[in-house]
Design an enzyme around this catalytic site. Structure first.
Site, short mmCIF file in Angstrom:
data_model
loop_
_atom_site.label_atom_id
_atom_site.label_comp_id
_atom_site.label_asym_id
_atom_site.label_seq_id
_atom_site.Cartn_x
_atom_site.Cartn_y
_atom_site.Cartn_z
N THR A 167 90.64 69.50 23.13
CA THR A 167 89.86 68.54 22.30
C THR A 167 91.30 69.03 21.13
O THR A 167 90.84 71.04 20.36
CB THR A 167 89.52 67.97 21.89
OG1 THR A 167 88.43 67.17 22.87
CG2 THR A 167 89.22 67.28 20.71
N LYS A 222 93.45 65.89 24.10
CA LYS A 222 93.00 65.10 23.77
C LYS A 222 93.46 65.08 21.85
O LYS A 222 92.82 66.12 21.16
CB LYS A 222 91.59 64.90 23.48
CG LYS A 222 90.49 63.25 22.73
CD LYS A 222 90.04 63.39 23.96
CE LYS A 222 89.08 62.58 22.96
NZ LYS A 222 88.05 63.19 21.96
N TYR A 263 74.61 58.82 15.03
CA TYR A 263 75.59 59.91 15.04
C TYR A 263 76.69 59.39 15.81
O TYR A 263 77.97 59.70 15.14
CB TYR A 263 74.79 61.28 16.23
CG TYR A 263 76.02 62.23 16.77
CD1 TYR A 263 76.49 62.80 15.99
CD2 TYR A 263 76.06 62.24 17.94
CE1 TYR A 263 77.56 64.02 16.29
CE2 TYR A 263 77.28 62.60 18.96
CZ TYR A 263 77.33 63.87 17.89
OH TYR A 263 78.59 64.55 18.38
N HIS A 297 89.80 60.90 17.33
CA HIS A 297 88.06 60.64 17.33
C HIS A 297 87.82 60.27 17.09
O HIS A 297 86.38 60.26 16.45
CB HIS A 297 87.78 62.70 16.55
CG HIS A 297 86.93 62.83 17.38
ND1 HIS A 297 87.73 64.73 17.69
CD2 HIS A 297 85.79 63.65 17.82
CE1 HIS A 297 86.69 65.32 18.56
NE2 HIS A 297 85.67 64.22 18.37
N GLN A 352 85.60 68.09 29.35
CA GLN A 352 86.05 68.59 28.07
C GLN A 352 85.95 69.47 27.18
O GLN A 352 84.38 70.15 27.18
CB GLN A 352 85.75 67.20 27.07
CG GLN A 352 86.31 66.95 25.28
CD GLN A 352 85.49 67.91 24.50
OE1 GLN A 352 84.14 68.03 24.95
NE2 GLN A 352 85.92 68.76 23.77
N SER A 395 81.30 66.14 27.67
CA SER A 395 81.76 67.13 26.66
C SER A 395 81.41 68.34 26.24
O SER A 395 80.29 68.62 27.66
CB SER A 395 81.32 66.53 25.23
OG SER A 395 80.89 67.33 23.97
N TYR A 443 85.96 72.21 24.17
CA TYR A 443 86.27 72.63 22.43
C TYR A 443 86.47 74.26 23.26
O TYR A 443 85.80 75.71 23.84
CB TYR A 443 84.74 72.43 22.06
CG TYR A 443 84.89 71.71 21.79
CD1 TYR A 443 86.25 71.20 20.60
CD2 TYR A 443 84.02 70.62 21.02
CE1 TYR A 443 85.77 69.42 20.48
CE2 TYR A 443 84.01 69.21 20.86
CZ TYR A 443 84.95 68.55 20.31
OH TYR A 443 84.84 67.27 19.81
N ARG A 475 86.84 59.78 13.52
CA ARG A 475 85.17 61.49 12.86
C ARG A 475 85.74 62.05 12.44
O ARG A 475 85.15 62.74 12.06
CB ARG A 475 84.74 61.58 14.12
CG ARG A 475 83.53 60.12 14.76
CD ARG A 475 83.06 60.65 16.59
NE ARG A 475 82.12 61.39 16.45
CZ ARG A 475 80.98 60.74 16.55
NH1 ARG A 475 80.82 60.23 15.89
NH2 ARG A 475 79.86 62.12 16.11
C1 GLV Z 1 81.82 65.71 18.48
O1 GLV Z 1 83.06 65.91 19.45
C2 GLV Z 1 81.76 64.48 17.22
O2 GLV Z 1 82.76 63.91 17.49
O3 GLV Z 1 81.15 64.57 17.29
#
Ligand code: GLV
Length: 381
Positions: free
Chosen positions: A156, A252, A25, A276, A128, A107, A130, A279
């Protein structure tokens, strides 16, 4: 812990100690992972100017990020599922960062909650955010961060929908892991991880469980994101978030000068040049490639921070030379955490500090504030 000389050593140790689905991950990018790789590869193309016979006594890496004193301009980035790299991972990483004198960012998708981290730290950390469809939940999260005395909110911008990471699908990523034969076999080879995990009660998303209404399958990050994250999030939303929060705000996920200009207009305190960690949008440029044009566009109006691809103190210095005021590490501290818990995070920070200090000195500078484009080799043409 075995001696580790660089972040690559910590990564290999983490690979052996952390169950595959969680190691993968962290160590994955979207689709072909080309942007994930480019973040690291493009750093390697930048070279320093070696300077000699300069007095190297009294060196200092001390600086500030959004007005906060830092022992070096390297914060811990917000990373999801950190408490799955090691039991209670966010609490341990936050303590290591506090002792070291750098900011820790928690996070939204953490395993330990805001309150858990606040209960084991004395100095304020950063949170952070979401933005979910459930606005009451978001307002409550902001209020919880305020109540925990977080000193910055990091919004983010680049994950309203999740970029596909093949490894997570192949591994059936979930928190806690499902007890399938394959997972059990993989975990059986990683006994210390299992024992630590059995000792903690924190094995799912601590900021969400018990706080959000009507959440479906929390164990699958991808389905949960698709169900819960708000795909309509827009620049207008920054305003109400900023107002509700009322403190320092970091945006961000900026990768384009036009977006950087829009971000600067919001009155936020800093932006993070970030893709990111490769990602999200596979095929986007590396962050170190776009940093100079973003600094050119807004560097006099808003503090510019940087993340993506940093694996050494040399990388930190390159980002600072190209105009970043602060940097973030994600995977390097996760590898340290997986390799050796709090001590491992501390070691990751120590490794980066030492590399940064020696590199700066060999470039002929004593103070981190002296990092600038003149330290970089541009050819002799
Ligand atoms: C979450 O922020 C991820 O990139 O998995």
């Amino acid at each position: 812990m075995k001696p580790s000389l660089d972040i690559a050593d910590l990564k290999e140790m983490a690979r052996r100690r952390v169950p595959r689905m969680f190691f993968d991950y962290a160590d994955s990018g979207a689709w072909t992972e080309s942007t994930y790789r480019a973040n690291e590869e493009d750093f390697a193309k930048i070279k320093f100017r070696q300077r000699v016979l300069v007095d190297m006594t009294d060196r200092s890496l001390e600086s500030t990020m959004i007005g906060e004193k830092v022992s070096m301009p390297v914060a811990l980035a917000p990373t999801g599922l950190t408490g799955m790299q090691h039991a209670d991972g966010e609490m341990l990483a936050a303590q290591a960062a506090e002792e070291f004198g750098v900011p820790f960012t928690l996070s939204t998708m953490s395993i330990c909650s805001i309150e858990d981290v606040a209960s084991v730290t004395k100095k304020p950390f950063w949170f952070q955010l979401y933005v979910m469809r459930d606005k009451d939940f978001v307002l409550n999260l902001i209020d919880r961060a305020k109540a925990a005395k977080c000193s910055a909110l990091m919004l983010t911008l680049d994950l309203q929908i999740l970029g596909q990471r093949h490894k997570d699908i192949r591994n059936g990523l979930s928190a806690p892991p499902k007890l399938t034969a394959a997972n059990l076999a993989n975990m059986a080879m990683r006994l210390p991880w299992c024992l630590n995990m059995l000792r903690t009660k924190r094995r799912s998303f601590g900021n969400i469980v018990g706080h959000a209404k009507g959440v479906g399958d929390l164990s699958s990050l991808s389905s949960w994101t698709a169900e819960q994250f708000d795909p309509r999030l827009s620049w207008k939303d920054v305003e109400w978030i900023k107002e509700r929060w009322g403190g320092k705000l970091i945006l961000k996920g900026i990768l384009d000068p036009e977006d950087a200009r829009l971000a600067a207009e919001t009155g936020a305190d800093a932006i993070i040049v970030s893709n990111h960690g490769g990602r999200q949008l596979d095929g986007a440029p590396s962050t170190i490639t776009v940093l100079p044009e973003i600094v050119d566009a807004v560097g006099d109006r808003i503090e510019v921070h940087f993340d993506g691809g940093i694996r050494s103190g040399q990388d930190v210095l390159k980002a600072l030379c190209l105009g970043a005021k602060g940097t973030y590490i994600g995977r390097p501290f996760l590898y340290g955490l997986g390799a050796g818990g709090k001590k491992g995070v501390r070691l990751a920070l120590d490794i980066i500090r030492k590399e940064l200090d020696v590199t700066l000195a060999l470039c002929g500078k004593r103070l981190i504030a002296d990092a600038g484009p003149d330290l970089l080799y541009k050819g002799r043409g």
